[in-house]
Design a protein around this motif. Structure first.
Motif, PDB file in Angstrom:
ATOM      1  N   HIS A   1     -10.729   4.492  -0.819  1.00 22.03           N
ATOM      2  CA  HIS A   1      -9.765   3.390  -0.862  1.00 22.03           C
ATOM      3  C   HIS A   1      -9.685   2.920  -2.316  1.00 22.03           C
ATOM      4  CE1 HIS A   1     -10.069   3.444   3.488  1.00 22.03           C
ATOM      5  NE2 HIS A   1     -11.390   3.402   3.349  1.00 22.03           N
ATOM      6  N   LEU A   2      -8.484   3.029  -2.895  1.00 26.20           N
ATOM      7  CA  LEU A   2      -8.274   2.684  -4.287  1.00 26.20           C
ATOM      8  C   LEU A   2      -7.414   1.439  -4.406  1.00 26.20           C
ATOM      9  CD1 LEU A   2      -8.932   5.799  -4.194  1.00 26.20           C
ATOM     10  CD2 LEU A   2      -7.628   5.993  -6.281  1.00 26.20           C
ATOM     11  N   ARG A   3      -7.627   0.730  -5.513  1.00 27.16           N
ATOM     12  CA  ARG A   3      -6.860  -0.487  -5.794  1.00 27.16           C
ATOM     13  C   ARG A   3      -6.529  -0.530  -7.281  1.00 27.16           C
ATOM     14  NH1 ARG A   3      -5.834  -5.330  -3.558  1.00 27.16           N
ATOM     15  NH2 ARG A   3      -7.157  -4.973  -1.751  1.00 27.16           N
ATOM     16  N   ARG A   4      -5.399  -1.142  -7.548  1.00 27.58           N
ATOM     17  CA  ARG A   4      -4.958  -1.364  -8.930  1.00 27.58           C
ATOM     18  C   ARG A   4      -4.583  -2.827  -9.055  1.00 27.58           C
ATOM     19  NH1 ARG A   4      -0.375   1.710 -12.456  1.00 27.58           N
ATOM     20  NH2 ARG A   4       0.222  -0.105 -13.669  1.00 27.58           N
ATOM     21  N   ASP A   5      -5.087  -3.478 -10.099  1.00 27.89           N
ATOM     22  CA  ASP A   5      -4.761  -4.903 -10.293  1.00 27.89           C
ATOM     23  C   ASP A   5      -3.431  -5.063 -10.978  1.00 27.89           C
ATOM     24  OD1 ASP A   5      -7.138  -5.795  -9.142  1.00 27.89           O
ATOM     25  OD2 ASP A   5      -8.224  -5.515 -11.030  1.00 27.89           O
TER      26      ASP A   5
ATOM     27  N   LYS B   1       0.836  -1.207   0.000  1.00 32.03           N
ATOM     28  CA  LYS B   1       0.000   0.000   0.000  1.00 32.03           C
ATOM     29  C   LYS B   1       0.866   1.250   0.000  1.00 32.03           C
ATOM     30  CE  LYS B   1      -3.805   2.086   2.532  1.00 32.03           C
ATOM     31  NZ  LYS B   1      -4.657   1.973   3.724  1.00 32.03           N
TER      32      LYS B   1
ATOM     33  N   ASP C   1      -4.889   5.087  -0.353  1.00 30.94           N
ATOM     34  CA  ASP C   1      -6.035   5.832   0.159  1.00 30.94           C
ATOM     35  C   ASP C   1      -5.858   7.298  -0.211  1.00 30.94           C
ATOM     36  OD1 ASP C   1      -7.034   3.542   1.322  1.00 30.94           O
ATOM     37  OD2 ASP C   1      -6.428   4.073   3.361  1.00 30.94           O
TER      38      ASP C   1
ATOM     39  N   GLU D   1     -12.402   1.556  -4.719  1.00 34.78           N
ATOM     40  CA  GLU D   1     -12.935   0.283  -4.242  1.00 34.78           C
ATOM     41  C   GLU D   1     -13.979   0.493  -3.150  1.00 34.78           C
ATOM     42  OE1 GLU D   1     -10.204  -2.435  -2.031  1.00 34.78           O
ATOM     43  OE2 GLU D   1     -10.588  -3.715  -3.753  1.00 34.78           O
ATOM     44  N   SER D   2     -13.738   1.464  -2.252  1.00 37.66           N
ATOM     45  CA  SER D   2     -14.675   1.731  -1.172  1.00 37.66           C
ATOM     46  C   SER D   2     -14.399   3.125  -0.599  1.00 37.66           C
ATOM     47  CB  SER D   2     -14.563   0.667  -0.069  1.00 37.66           C
ATOM     48  OG  SER D   2     -13.275   0.678   0.507  1.00 37.66           O
TER      49      SER D   2
ATOM     50  N   THR E   1      -0.354  -2.012  -4.654  1.00 35.41           N
ATOM     51  CA  THR E   1      -1.607  -2.154  -5.395  1.00 35.41           C
ATOM     52  C   THR E   1      -2.741  -1.351  -4.757  1.00 35.41           C
ATOM     53  OG1 THR E   1      -2.225  -4.120  -4.131  1.00 35.41           O
ATOM     54  CG2 THR E   1      -1.045  -4.478  -6.209  1.00 35.41           C
ATOM     55  N   GLN E   2      -2.478  -0.694  -3.633  1.00 34.03           N
ATOM     56  CA  GLN E   2      -3.522   0.043  -2.922  1.00 34.03           C
ATOM     57  C   GLN E   2      -3.024   1.433  -2.528  1.00 34.03           C
ATOM     58  OE1 GLN E   2      -4.684  -2.173   0.531  1.00 34.03           O
ATOM     59  NE2 GLN E   2      -4.957  -4.068  -0.609  1.00 34.03           N
TER      60      GLN E   2
ATOM     61  N   GLU F   1      -8.525   2.289  -9.191  1.00 35.04           N
ATOM     62  CA  GLU F   1      -9.977   2.430  -9.199  1.00 35.04           C
ATOM     63  C   GLU F   1     -10.471   2.521  -7.768  1.00 35.04           C
ATOM     64  OE1 GLU F   1     -11.552  -0.909 -11.321  1.00 35.04           O
ATOM     65  OE2 GLU F   1     -10.755  -0.213 -13.251  1.00 35.04           O
TER      66      GLU F   1
END
Length: 146
Positions: A142-146, A73, A106, A126-127, A103-104, A124
């Protein structure tokens, strides 16, 4: 010219704090002065030691931007406002994703420029949390990328 990424030492913490404060004052207009003053000592005493830091220095040798990450993160990414738009943030984030498994991240919902930056880098939403990590009324995305 590609940006040279290095690991800052504890002797660089005062400069990291300068970059952090300048960037926060330029982008976090939802924070009050007392919020900034409350966070400053926490950065050096708690937050910097808890993350793996990377930075980019300018031609003058001064740190222009830095990133801190832990356990996949991005915990912090700040660039001196004089260097916004120069690719420093993108280079630090790309390095964290490609070489450090990040991959994460905030983002303060009230910081649309940062959100736009992360979305442009493939993250993107996520929450959402209505409060920040300190329990203050600053919503966090809260963002995440694959």
């Amino acid at each position: 010219m590609p940006h040279q990424i290095e690991t800052p030492s504890a002797t660089d913490f005062p400069r990291l704090l300068e970059v952090w404060e300048a960037a926060v004052r330029a982008t976090h207009d939802f924070l009050e002065e007392h919020d900034i003053q409350l966070l400053k000592p926490l950065l050096v005493e708690q937050y910097f030691p808890q993350v793996q830091l990377s930075c980019i220095r300018g031609e003058d040798g001064k740190i222009s931007g830095f990133l801190g990450h832990a356990e996949g993160k991005v915990e912090m990414l700040f660039v001196d406002p004089q260097n916004h738009g120069s690719g420093i943030g993108r280079a630090l984030l790309s390095d964290a994703v490609a070489h450090r498994g990040a991959t994460q991240v905030d983002v303060n919902e009230q910081n649309p420029k940062a959100l736009g930056f992360y979305l442009s880098q493939g993250f993107e939403v996520e929450s959402r949390s209505p409060l920040d990590g300190g329990g203050r009324p600053f919503p966090i995305l809260h963002l995440r990328r694959d």
